[in-house]
Enzyme design. Structure first.
Site, PDB file in Angstrom:
ATOM      1  N   GLY A  42       4.371 -10.703   1.274  1.00 20.63           N
ATOM      2  CA  GLY A  42       3.374 -10.377   2.295  1.00 20.63           C
ATOM      3  C   GLY A  42       4.009  -9.657   3.465  1.00 20.63           C
ATOM      4  O   GLY A  42       4.993  -8.912   3.311  1.00 20.63           O
ATOM      5  N   SER A  43       3.488  -9.900   4.644  1.00 17.24           N
ATOM      6  CA  SER A  43       3.968  -9.176   5.829  1.00 17.24           C
ATOM      7  C   SER A  43       5.374  -9.565   6.255  1.00 17.24           C
ATOM      8  O   SER A  43       5.968  -8.911   7.117  1.00 17.24           O
ATOM      9  CB  SER A  43       3.002  -9.382   6.996  1.00 17.24           C
ATOM     10  OG  SER A  43       1.780  -8.731   6.717  1.00 17.24           O
TER      11      SER A  43
END
Length: 666
Positions: free
Chosen positions: A411-412
């Site tokens: 993810g981020s």
């Protein structure tokens, strides 16, 4: 005619001379033939053709043929070698009735090498009107000092398994004791079966099965279940029932139980498949070995080597040792783990599903590795009941799965790595801004209906600091596109993607994409902000951020305390670029979306991440929440945490809050 007669006489004389030579065979030649058969273990032919009459009267055929075969099989004899050196000086054996020669007998056994000298006596005998030399056989040809009435014994001295400790000498896996709970059938009241079943968490059918075994007698103690020594109150309650007893037996103990289960693993009985592979290393059907975790990873260090002794028991009951292999206990294994830190982290995560790794950025030492939900390794080591095992195995949250071994979409949390690759390659200027309007963006119409979506649109002019603070997907997608696939891929390889994690404890390697390439713009954009097909283990994620804050030097992760520490990757960032990243990571917490990570007295810095697991854009899927963090006031470890199924609990903010509770408790 005369010539033919003379030729016939010559042939007869020659034949008679040859026959005479055969009758006068030499004892050393005869012994050479015997030794050749001996080396090939052709004991029957040795008995039939070469033994003296007196030896055959003294010893039965089974003593000379069957007995050595059986003994050699039981002692796992290999490489039997009998050596006889021809005497240098010739002797007139025609005048002798007996000959003696030394031989050396060597063999490898389950207890080691046996090598000894024997004197072999050959006697001249006439059999079937032919004179020849015959071996005066004796039992010491089988084993040294062996006599006819001796019994061969083998004693096995089990090695103690090495124990596992943490960096502070806290025990993680030790040799201790357990309560062996059992029933004496003639004293047991059938009406207590249901109560006993409930107390032991074993079905009544399973208990009855143990009692119905063929060997069971009314007065025998029938083992039903082993309980950890910590379950003393339960053991006392159980033995209050009529016919129930407990014995203390040796058992492997795991003092930190569920908190360190996926680190320690557990030991169990070897199965047929593994036995086939490992029997050459001395494993037997009764062997215990590491089934998972450190018990399995460091099996060679921990197992030790059983002692073995081969001996003879004389008629007088005196024992004479033939060969002895000393017992070699297993080595103590010390991990870099901080068991108390591990427990505190587990306590904050035990009601979750996910994983976490705490790694020292300067040394690479793994201080904590958590996987939840977990299981109690003590139950498995003591022999878990089938119905209890099935319940754990079929649990949809998969408590047996080692999640810090697995790889996940970062993810981020990927954005910190993307930023580092961009800075180091010179393709990212931290002060350069992108004008971004709204929450959706696509490069051009060639992307069709696909758009990159960001969560916040409070900034329309976005630089690296703003993009990190608010985790801007659009900014990082554009950084990735400007960087280009070649630079991005090389940067990820520099961070160790696509190669084995250099750790003695197995962890799955991270991937850039399913095939290692990025041929499409959308995949490049997605990968740059942490979606796409990028997968990382939590251990690698913690190590990568360790490299980012450690002036661009990423240490190889280590779990063994005596394992050599070293650099895995260097030159990932310059010290100045590392400082920029540290500043931005701190602002993610002090000014950005990870504000709930704030802890009094600490300067928590880090990067959040939410990985959406769904089949197509626009649908609602499951979410994993990530938070990679450290305390800038005391950066002794980088903590990477991933929690599964956070879509209804605030996404990555939920992970931030769990991490914050740990920092407060630590």
């Amino acid at each position: 005619m005369l010539k033919k007669f003379i030729l016939l006489i010559l042939l007869v004389v020659t034949g008679a001379f040859a026959a005479g030579c055969q009758e006068k065979a030499q004892p050393d030649d005869r012994l050479n033939e015997y030794v050749d058969l001996w080396n090939d273990k052709k004991f029957e032919k040795m008995y039939e053709t070469y033994l003296t009459s007196s030896a055959k009267k003294t010893y039965k055929k089974e003593d000379v043929v069957k007995r050595p075969n059986d003994i050699y099989k039981d002692l796992a004899v290999k490489d039997l070698k009998v050596e006889f050196k021809q005497p240098k000086e010739e002797k007139e054996w025609d005048k002798e009735e007996k000959a003696e020669f030394p031989v050396t007998i060597t063999m490898n056994t389950l207890a080691g090498e046996v090598s000894y000298e024997e004197t072999i006596t050959l006697k001249k005998e006439e059999k079937e009107d032919k004179e020849n030399w015959y071996v005066d056989w004796k039992p010491s040809f089988i084993l040294p000092e062996m006599e006819k009435s001796d019994k061969v014994g083998v004693e096995s001295i089990p090695a103690k398994r090495g124990e596992i400790y943490d960096r502070n000498e806290n025990p993680l896996a030790i040799n201790g004791e357990a309560f062996d709970i059992g029933i004496v059938p003639k004293e047991f009241n059938e009406s207590d079966l249901e109560k006993l079943s409930s107390l032991l968490e074993i079905s009544p059918e399973a208990i009855q099965k143990e009692l119905n075994q063929s060997w069971v007698q009314p007065e025998y103690f029938v083992p039903i279940k082993k309980l950890p020594i910590s379950e003393r109150p339960l053991a006392l309650e159980i033995i209050e029932l009529p016919g129930l007893y407990s014995k203390r037996v040796e058992a492997r103990q795991y003092p930190y139980g569920e908190a360190a289960a996926h680190i320690t693993g557990y030991i169990g009985k070897i199965n047929a498949e593994k036995l086939e592979k490992l029997k050459e290393k001395g494993y037997t059907a009764q062997s215990l070995l590491g089934i998972s975790g450190a018990e399995e990873a460091y099996e060679e260090k921990l197992r030790g080597q059983n002692g073995q002794r081969i001996y003879l028991t004389k008629e007088s009951e005196e024992e004479v040792s033939i060969v002895e292999q000393e017992v070699k206990n297993g080595d103590t294994v010390t991990l870099t783990l901080d068991a108390e830190m591990q427990k505190k982290l587990y306590d904050q995560m035990k009601d979750e599903t996910g994983t976490a790794a705490a790694v020292n950025p300067e040394t690479g030492e793994a201080l904590a590795l958590v996987s939840v939900p977990s299981y109690d390794p003590n139950e498995f080591a003591l022999g878990i009941a089938p119905d209890k095992y099935d319940k754990i195995y079929n649990n949809p949250d998969k408590p047996l799965r080692n999640r810090f071994y697995q790889t996940y979409s970062p993810g981020s949390a990927m954005k910190g790595i993307t930023a580092a690759v961009g800075l180091n390659s010179g393709k990212l200027d931290p002060n350069k801004t992108f004008e971004i309007k709204g929450k959706r963006w696509q490069k051009d119409e060639s992307w069709g209906g696909y758009e990159v979506v960001r969560v916040f649109d409070n900034d329309s002019v976005v630089d690296l600091e703003s993009a990190m603070k608010y985790s801007d997907n659009i900014y990082f997608a554009r950084v990735g596109l400007e960087m280009g696939a070649e630079t991005f891929i090389q940067g990820l390889k520099d961070f160790g993607f696509g190669e084995e994690i250099p750790m003695s404890y197995p962890v799955r390697k991270s991937q850039i994409s399913n095939d290692g390439s990025i041929s499409k713009e959308i995949l490049l954009a997605d990968s740059a902000f942490g979606q796409g097909e990028v997968l990382m283990s939590i251990v690698h994620l913690a190590s990568a951020y360790g490299g980012i804050i450690n002036d661009g030097t990423m240490m190889k992760p280590v779990l063994l305390k005596d394992e050599e520490q070293g650099t895995w990757k260097e030159g990932l960032l310059s010290p100045e670029q590392s400082k920029v990243m540290r500043t931005n990571l701190r602002k993610v917490v002090s000014e950005g979306i990870a504000g709930k990570a704030q802890v009094a007295g600490k300067e928590i810095a880090g990067k959040t991440g939410t990985a959406e697991i769904k089949s197509e854009q626009g649908t609602k899927g499951k979410e994993n929440g990530l938070f990679v963090s450290y305390d800038q006031k005391n950066p002794e470890f980088v903590l990477a945490m991933l929690l599964e199924g956070v879509e209804e609990r605030g996404g990555s903010t939920h992970t931030v809050q769990v991490a914050q509770k740990f920092y407060k408790s630590y």
